[in-house]
Each structure stands twice: as structure tokens, then as C-alpha cells.
Design a protein around this motif. Structure first.
Motif, PDB file in Angstrom:
ATOM      1  N   ASP A  82       9.321  -7.076  13.325  1.00 57.70           N
ATOM      2  CA  ASP A  82       9.333  -5.659  12.946  1.00 57.70           C
ATOM      3  C   ASP A  82       8.276  -4.908  13.748  1.00 57.70           C
ATOM      4  OD1 ASP A  82      11.168  -5.839  10.623  1.00 57.70           O
ATOM      5  OD2 ASP A  82       9.604  -7.217   9.918  1.00 57.70           O
ATOM      6  N   LEU A  83       7.200  -5.622  14.075  1.00 53.32           N
ATOM      7  CA  LEU A  83       6.079  -5.005  14.776  1.00 53.32           C
ATOM      8  C   LEU A  83       5.510  -6.022  15.768  1.00 53.32           C
ATOM      9  CD1 LEU A  83       3.846  -2.786  15.039  1.00 53.32           C
ATOM     10  CD2 LEU A  83       2.667  -3.909  13.131  1.00 53.32           C
ATOM     11  N   VAL A  84       5.349  -5.609  17.016  1.00 58.03           N
ATOM     12  CA  VAL A  84       4.717  -6.465  18.027  1.00 58.03           C
ATOM     13  C   VAL A  84       3.442  -5.769  18.479  1.00 58.03           C
ATOM     14  CG1 VAL A  84       4.948  -7.629  20.258  1.00 58.03           C
ATOM     15  CG2 VAL A  84       6.992  -7.220  18.861  1.00 58.03           C
ATOM     16  N   ILE A  85       2.313  -6.470  18.355  1.00 57.62           N
ATOM     17  CA  ILE A  85       1.032  -5.884  18.766  1.00 57.62           C
ATOM     18  C   ILE A  85       0.511  -6.659  19.964  1.00 57.62           C
ATOM     19  CG2 ILE A  85      -1.328  -5.306  18.051  1.00 57.62           C
ATOM     20  CD1 ILE A  85      -0.341  -5.549  15.129  1.00 57.62           C
ATOM     21  N   GLU A  86       0.322  -5.961  21.084  1.00 59.85           N
ATOM     22  CA  GLU A  86      -0.232  -6.700  22.228  1.00 59.85           C
ATOM     23  C   GLU A  86      -1.740  -6.564  22.250  1.00 59.85           C
ATOM     24  OE1 GLU A  86      -1.969  -5.911  24.980  1.00 59.85           O
ATOM     25  OE2 GLU A  86      -1.780  -3.742  24.997  1.00 59.85           O
ATOM     26  N   ALA A  87      -2.415  -7.726  22.458  1.00 58.62           N
ATOM     27  CA  ALA A  87      -3.880  -7.767  22.569  1.00 58.62           C
ATOM     28  C   ALA A  87      -4.220  -8.662  23.753  1.00 58.62           C
ATOM     29  CB  ALA A  87      -4.495  -8.289  21.274  1.00 58.62           C
ATOM     30  N   LEU A 145     -13.652  -7.797   9.292  1.00 54.58           N
ATOM     31  CA  LEU A 145     -14.725  -7.066   8.605  1.00 54.58           C
ATOM     32  C   LEU A 145     -14.650  -5.550   8.793  1.00 54.58           C
ATOM     33  CD1 LEU A 145     -17.855  -9.300   9.428  1.00 54.58           C
ATOM     34  CD2 LEU A 145     -16.453  -9.278   7.351  1.00 54.58           C
ATOM     35  N   MET A 146     -13.980  -5.117   9.835  1.00 59.49           N
ATOM     36  CA  MET A 146     -14.007  -3.691  10.174  1.00 59.49           C
ATOM     37  C   MET A 146     -12.845  -2.949   9.512  1.00 59.49           C
ATOM     38  SD  MET A 146     -16.715  -3.461  12.013  1.00 59.49           S
ATOM     39  CE  MET A 146     -16.685  -2.027  13.071  1.00 59.49           C
ATOM     40  N   GLY A 147     -13.174  -1.844   8.847  1.00 62.04           N
ATOM     41  CA  GLY A 147     -12.189  -1.151   8.031  1.00 62.04           C
ATOM     42  C   GLY A 147     -11.354  -0.109   8.751  1.00 62.04           C
ATOM     43  N   LEU A 148     -11.674   0.137  10.022  1.00 60.52           N
ATOM     44  CA  LEU A 148     -10.999   1.232  10.733  1.00 60.52           C
ATOM     45  C   LEU A 148      -9.937   0.724  11.719  1.00 60.52           C
ATOM     46  CD1 LEU A 148     -10.918   4.271  11.643  1.00 60.52           C
ATOM     47  CD2 LEU A 148     -12.633   3.678  13.351  1.00 60.52           C
ATOM     48  N   VAL A 149      -8.815   1.454  11.789  1.00 61.07           N
ATOM     49  CA  VAL A 149      -7.850   1.266  12.879  1.00 61.07           C
ATOM     50  C   VAL A 149      -7.505   2.653  13.416  1.00 61.07           C
ATOM     51  CG1 VAL A 149      -5.616   0.347  13.598  1.00 61.07           C
ATOM     52  CG2 VAL A 149      -6.851  -0.770  11.732  1.00 61.07           C
ATOM     53  N   GLU A 150      -7.725   2.855  14.712  1.00 60.47           N
ATOM     54  CA  GLU A 150      -7.302   4.123  15.301  1.00 60.47           C
ATOM     55  C   GLU A 150      -5.819   4.007  15.650  1.00 60.47           C
ATOM     56  OE1 GLU A 150     -10.497   6.656  17.795  1.00 60.47           O
ATOM     57  OE2 GLU A 150     -10.294   4.596  18.460  1.00 60.47           O
ATOM     58  N   VAL A 151      -5.035   4.931  15.121  1.00 58.86           N
ATOM     59  CA  VAL A 151      -3.606   4.967  15.446  1.00 58.86           C
ATOM     60  C   VAL A 151      -3.443   6.021  16.538  1.00 58.86           C
ATOM     61  CG1 VAL A 151      -1.318   5.500  14.539  1.00 58.86           C
ATOM     62  CG2 VAL A 151      -2.952   4.244  13.115  1.00 58.86           C
ATOM     63  N   VAL A 152      -3.093   5.553  17.717  1.00 64.54           N
ATOM     64  CA  VAL A 152      -3.086   6.445  18.870  1.00 64.54           C
ATOM     65  C   VAL A 152      -1.653   6.895  19.152  1.00 64.54           C
ATOM     66  CG1 VAL A 152      -3.736   6.709  21.281  1.00 64.54           C
ATOM     67  CG2 VAL A 152      -5.077   5.199  19.791  1.00 64.54           C
ATOM     68  N   VAL A 153      -1.440   8.180  18.999  1.00 59.91           N
ATOM     69  CA  VAL A 153      -0.101   8.742  19.114  1.00 59.91           C
ATOM     70  C   VAL A 153       0.123   9.215  20.555  1.00 59.91           C
ATOM     71  CG1 VAL A 153       1.487  10.446  18.153  1.00 59.91           C
ATOM     72  CG2 VAL A 153      -0.357   9.527  16.720  1.00 59.91           C
ATOM     73  N   THR A 161       8.160   5.374  14.229  1.00 65.66           N
ATOM     74  CA  THR A 161       7.169   4.434  14.771  1.00 65.66           C
ATOM     75  C   THR A 161       5.826   4.653  14.081  1.00 65.66           C
ATOM     76  OG1 THR A 161       8.312   4.437  16.893  1.00 65.66           O
ATOM     77  CG2 THR A 161       6.002   3.745  16.931  1.00 65.66           C
ATOM     78  N   LEU A 162       5.458   5.906  13.970  1.00 66.00           N
ATOM     79  CA  LEU A 162       4.189   6.269  13.341  1.00 66.00           C
ATOM     80  C   LEU A 162       4.161   5.823  11.878  1.00 66.00           C
ATOM     81  CD1 LEU A 162       1.574   7.718  13.914  1.00 66.00           C
ATOM     82  CD2 LEU A 162       2.719   9.896  13.522  1.00 66.00           C
ATOM     83  N   GLU A 163       5.276   6.001  11.207  1.00 66.97           N
ATOM     84  CA  GLU A 163       5.356   5.640   9.782  1.00 66.97           C
ATOM     85  C   GLU A 163       5.184   4.127   9.599  1.00 66.97           C
ATOM     86  OE1 GLU A 163       5.113   7.920   7.479  1.00 66.97           O
ATOM     87  OE2 GLU A 163       4.967   6.150   6.193  1.00 66.97           O
ATOM     88  N   THR A 164       5.832   3.336  10.469  1.00 70.47           N
ATOM     89  CA  THR A 164       5.679   1.870  10.396  1.00 70.47           C
ATOM     90  C   THR A 164       4.213   1.498  10.594  1.00 70.47           C
ATOM     91  OG1 THR A 164       7.888   1.567  11.295  1.00 70.47           O
ATOM     92  CG2 THR A 164       6.406  -0.324  11.456  1.00 70.47           C
ATOM     93  N   ALA A 165       3.571   2.142  11.573  1.00 66.41           N
ATOM     94  CA  ALA A 165       2.166   1.822  11.863  1.00 66.41           C
ATOM     95  C   ALA A 165       1.271   2.187  10.682  1.00 66.41           C
ATOM     96  CB  ALA A 165       1.710   2.572  13.115  1.00 66.41           C
ATOM     97  N   ARG A 166       1.500   3.363  10.111  1.00 64.94           N
ATOM     98  CA  ARG A 166       0.686   3.793   8.962  1.00 64.94           C
ATOM     99  C   ARG A 166       0.804   2.781   7.824  1.00 64.94           C
ATOM    100  NH1 ARG A 166       3.326   9.373   9.151  1.00 64.94           N
ATOM    101  NH2 ARG A 166       1.905  10.625  10.398  1.00 64.94           N
ATOM    102  N   SER A 167       2.041   2.388   7.507  1.00 60.53           N
ATOM    103  CA  SER A 167       2.179   1.504   6.344  1.00 60.53           C
ATOM    104  C   SER A 167       1.638   0.112   6.665  1.00 60.53           C
ATOM    105  CB  SER A 167       3.608   1.483   5.808  1.00 60.53           C
ATOM    106  OG  SER A 167       4.433   0.855   6.710  1.00 60.53           O
ATOM    107  N   PHE A 168       1.712  -0.312   7.918  1.00 58.65           N
ATOM    108  CA  PHE A 168       1.131  -1.612   8.276  1.00 58.65           C
ATOM    109  C   PHE A 168      -0.389  -1.570   8.092  1.00 58.65           C
ATOM    110  CE2 PHE A 168      -0.779  -4.344  11.645  1.00 58.65           C
ATOM    111  CZ  PHE A 168      -0.454  -5.573  11.076  1.00 58.65           C
TER     112      PHE A 168
END
Ligand SMILES: NC(=O)c1ccc[n+]([C@@H]2O[C@H](COP(=O)([O-])OP(=O)(O)OC[C@H]3O[C@@H](n4cnc5c(N)ncnc54)[C@H](O)[C@@H]3O)[C@@H](O)[C@H]2O)c1
Length: 307
Positions: A82-87, A145-153, A161-168
Motif C-alpha cells: 500500500d505504501l513504499v518508502i525509500e530510504a 524516539l523522534m515524534g516528528l515526520v515532515e510530509v513533503v508535498v 496520496t497525501l491522505e494515505t501519508a497522513r493516516s500512516f
């Protein structure tokens, strides 16, 4: 949700752990079997430390580990995601290639995300047939440990796409801040702006390194002063980001000579044992000798560095 993480390094392993702990099924993919195994071992270690500290239940650790499958084959790893995150490493061409390949294997409904720290997500998206399904998900280290995720539009990111990211992000128990794709996003741009001014003040002899840091720690409740934070991040990493931001945003991000001199001398901060402070066993023990006021009471007794 079925989540695929590409790259089992520092960030990939951290993201896989966070996703599995939140109950998602995770495929963790790297290019070599040994890298996958190292990533899985790091996740096991971090979760085991959590158990030792009473932060993670033993059953939670076992369940999270059960939900992660290692892989080297991209087609298998991306299948059904459903979601692929590249790192993967911070290299524009490599990321474009990886995302392009992934799009060919992932199903139509898969949302794609990049954990880039600074690259243009819009430029990454232009490698795709459907750029509207890519955005940036900028996690912070250490991920658990880190509570922040920047969602970059990005320019063409669509609402689904944005909605999937927000709920994830919400499912991980983290806070999303939404940022339009722009150099340094929100966090790096502001963090670097403070750091670069602190280095200029240090260079001009306005105050010692310890006192500049204490001003922010005690006066503004920052958990760590900007010079000590620069040591933790790495002076070379900060210099690279500054050069990029100067190119994109102008002279206010021009790297100070003091930073360049230290980087040339291999004084890269915590990882090399010296930057603005001298580091021993992972702790800043005293300001570096060239620090203004290094022999002064506050800076010289080591207590300043520990604040
Ligand atoms: N380390 C941090 O503090 C931090 C913080 C935020 C964002 N980031 C970003 O996260 C990304 C990854 O950084 P990292 O520190 O985890 O790097 P890392 O070097 O620890 O890990 C990268 C991994 O990607 C693997 N890889 C290379 N090519 C691949 C491919 N084609 N498919 C799958 N895996 C591949 C490598 O073998 C390696 O294991 C970078 O874009 C970085 O800028 C890093």
C-alpha cells in the motif's frame, strides 16, 4: 497496511521498526542479503533494549519482529504494497532509479514516499509515470524516539496520496507537519539558520561555544545548544546542507570560515571526537581548545558542554 521499506540502513531499519510496532506488515529490502540481516539485527537490538528498559513488552517485540520480512528481490518486496518508502542513500540519480524501478513493480494503488533529507521531491517524482503518487516522508533519527515526520508535498502530489501519508504517520503515533516541497523543507531550513548564526557568533568572539549553547538551552529551553547539535549532526553534513541552501536560497546561508576550517581539519564533531567540543565516550566533555573563552570558568570546566 502493507508497507515496503527500501534500504535497511539507519533510517530504513528505523522506519521498518516503527511501522511493524504500529501493526503494519513490513517488507524490508536492501541490495545484499547481509545488509538486510544487519538491518533486522539492529531492529532486534533496539526492541530488546526497549524491553530491558521496560518501554516495550516482550510480546510486542516478538510481534513486531514477526511482521517484518527481509528481502533482496524488489519485485517480491513491492508486490501488494500500500505504501513504499525509500530510504536509500541521498543521491538524486540513485533515488530516481530506485523509484522508477519500484513503480514498475508496485501495484496501481501503492503510494510512494521518499525519506530524502533535502532533495527536491518534485524532481524525484518526475522519474515516475504517475508523479501524483509520490511525496516526501521525512523521518528523524532515531526514528523510534523522534515524534516528528515532515510530509513533503510535491508539485503534483494528489490528495489521495497525501491522505494515505497522513493516516500512516498518525498510525505510528507521530505528528505530521505538512510542508510544500522547498529547499531544506521546514526543519532543516530553520535548524540550519540557527546553527549558522551560532557559528558566526562563535567566529566573531561574541561568546564561548558553551555560553552560546547555554543561551539557547536555558534561555529558550532548547534541549541542546546549536553548536553541540552541529557536533552531533556532523560538521561535514551541516556544511553540505549550507552549500545547498546557499545555492537555492541565497547568501544568508553562506557557510562560515570557522566551519570550513574545522571540516578541512577533519574535526567533524562527535563522530571524530572533536568539533566545537571534545567528545569522549559519546559525551561532550569540554569545548575545543580554539573555542573563544575556552579557558574561562563556564567553558573550561566541562560543565558548559554537558548542559
Ligand atoms: N541518517 C539520518 O540521520 C537521516 C535523517 C533523515 C533522513 N535521512 C535520509 O534517509 C536516507 C537514508 O539515509 P541512511 O542514513 O539510512 O543511509 P544508510 O547509508 O544508513 O542506508 C542506506 C541503505 O540503502 C541501501 N541501498 C542502496 N541502494 C539500494 C537500492 N537500490 N535498494 C535498496 N536499498 C539500497 C544501502 O545498502 C544501505 O543499507 C537518505 O536519503 C538520508 O538523507 C537520513
Amino acid at each position: 497496511m502493507r508497507v515496503t521499506v527500501l534500504g535497511a540502513g539507519t533510517m530504513g531499519a528505523g522506519i521498518a521498526q516503527a511501522a511493524a510496532t504500529a501493526g503494519h506488515d513490513v517488507a524490508l529490502r536492501d541490495v545484499e542479503e547481509s545488509y538486510v540481516e544487519d538491518g533486522l539485527a539492529r531492529i532486534d537490538d533496539t526492541l530488546s533494549e526497549g524491553v530491558d528498559r521496560g518501554k516495550v513488552e516482550p510480546a510486542e517485540r516478538a510481534a513486531a519482529l514477526d511482521r517484518i520480512t527481509g528481502a533482496t528481490d524488489l519485485a517480491r518486496a513491492a508486490d501488494g504494497a500500500d505504501l513504499v518508502i525509500e530510504a536509500v542513500p541521498e543521491d538524486l540519480d540513485l533515488k530516481r532509479e530506485v523509484l522508477g524501478e519500484t513503480e514498475a513493480h508496485a501495484g496501481d494503488r501503492a503510494v510512494l514516499a521518499s525519506n530524502t533529507s533535502a532533495l527536491s521531491v518534485t524532481e524525484l517524482a518526475s522519474a515516475l509515470d504517475r508523479p501524483e503518487r509520490l511525496l516526501g516522508l521525512h523521518f528523524f533519527n532515531p526514528v523510534h524516539l523522534m515524534g516528528l515526520v515532515e510530509v513533503v508535498v510535491a508539485e503534483r502530489t494528489d490528495e489521495a496520496t497525501l491522505e494515505t501519508a497522513r493516516s500512516f504517520v498518525e498510525s505510528l503515533g507521530k505528528t505530521a507537519v505538512e510542508v510544500r516541497d522547498s529547499p531544506g523543507f521546514a526543519s532543516s531550513r530553520l535548524g540550519v539558520a540557527l546553527g549558522v548564526e551560532a557559528i558566526r557568533m562563535y567566529e566573531q568572539g561574541v561568546a564561548s561555544a558553551a555560553d552560546i549553547d547555554a543561551a539557547m538551552e536555558l534561555g529558550y529551553n532548547h534541549p541542546m545548544g546549536p553548536l553541540q547539535l552541529t557536533d552531533v549532526i556532523g560538521l561535514d553534513v551541516r556544511l553540505d546542507v549550507l552549500e545547498y541552501l546557499r545555492e537555492e536560497l541565497g547568501e544568508r546561508f553562506r557557510p562560515p570560515q570557522a566551519l570550513k576550517r574545522k571540516v578541512r581539519a577533519g574535526k567533524l564533531g562527535k563522530k571524530t571526537g572533536e568539533g566545537f567540543y571534545v567528545w569522549e565516550d559519546g559525551e561532550a566533555v569540554r569545548p575545543a581548545d580554539d573555542s573563544v573563552g575556552g579557558s574561562g570558568a563556564t567553558a573550561g570546566d566541562g560543565s558548559g558542554a554537558a548542559r
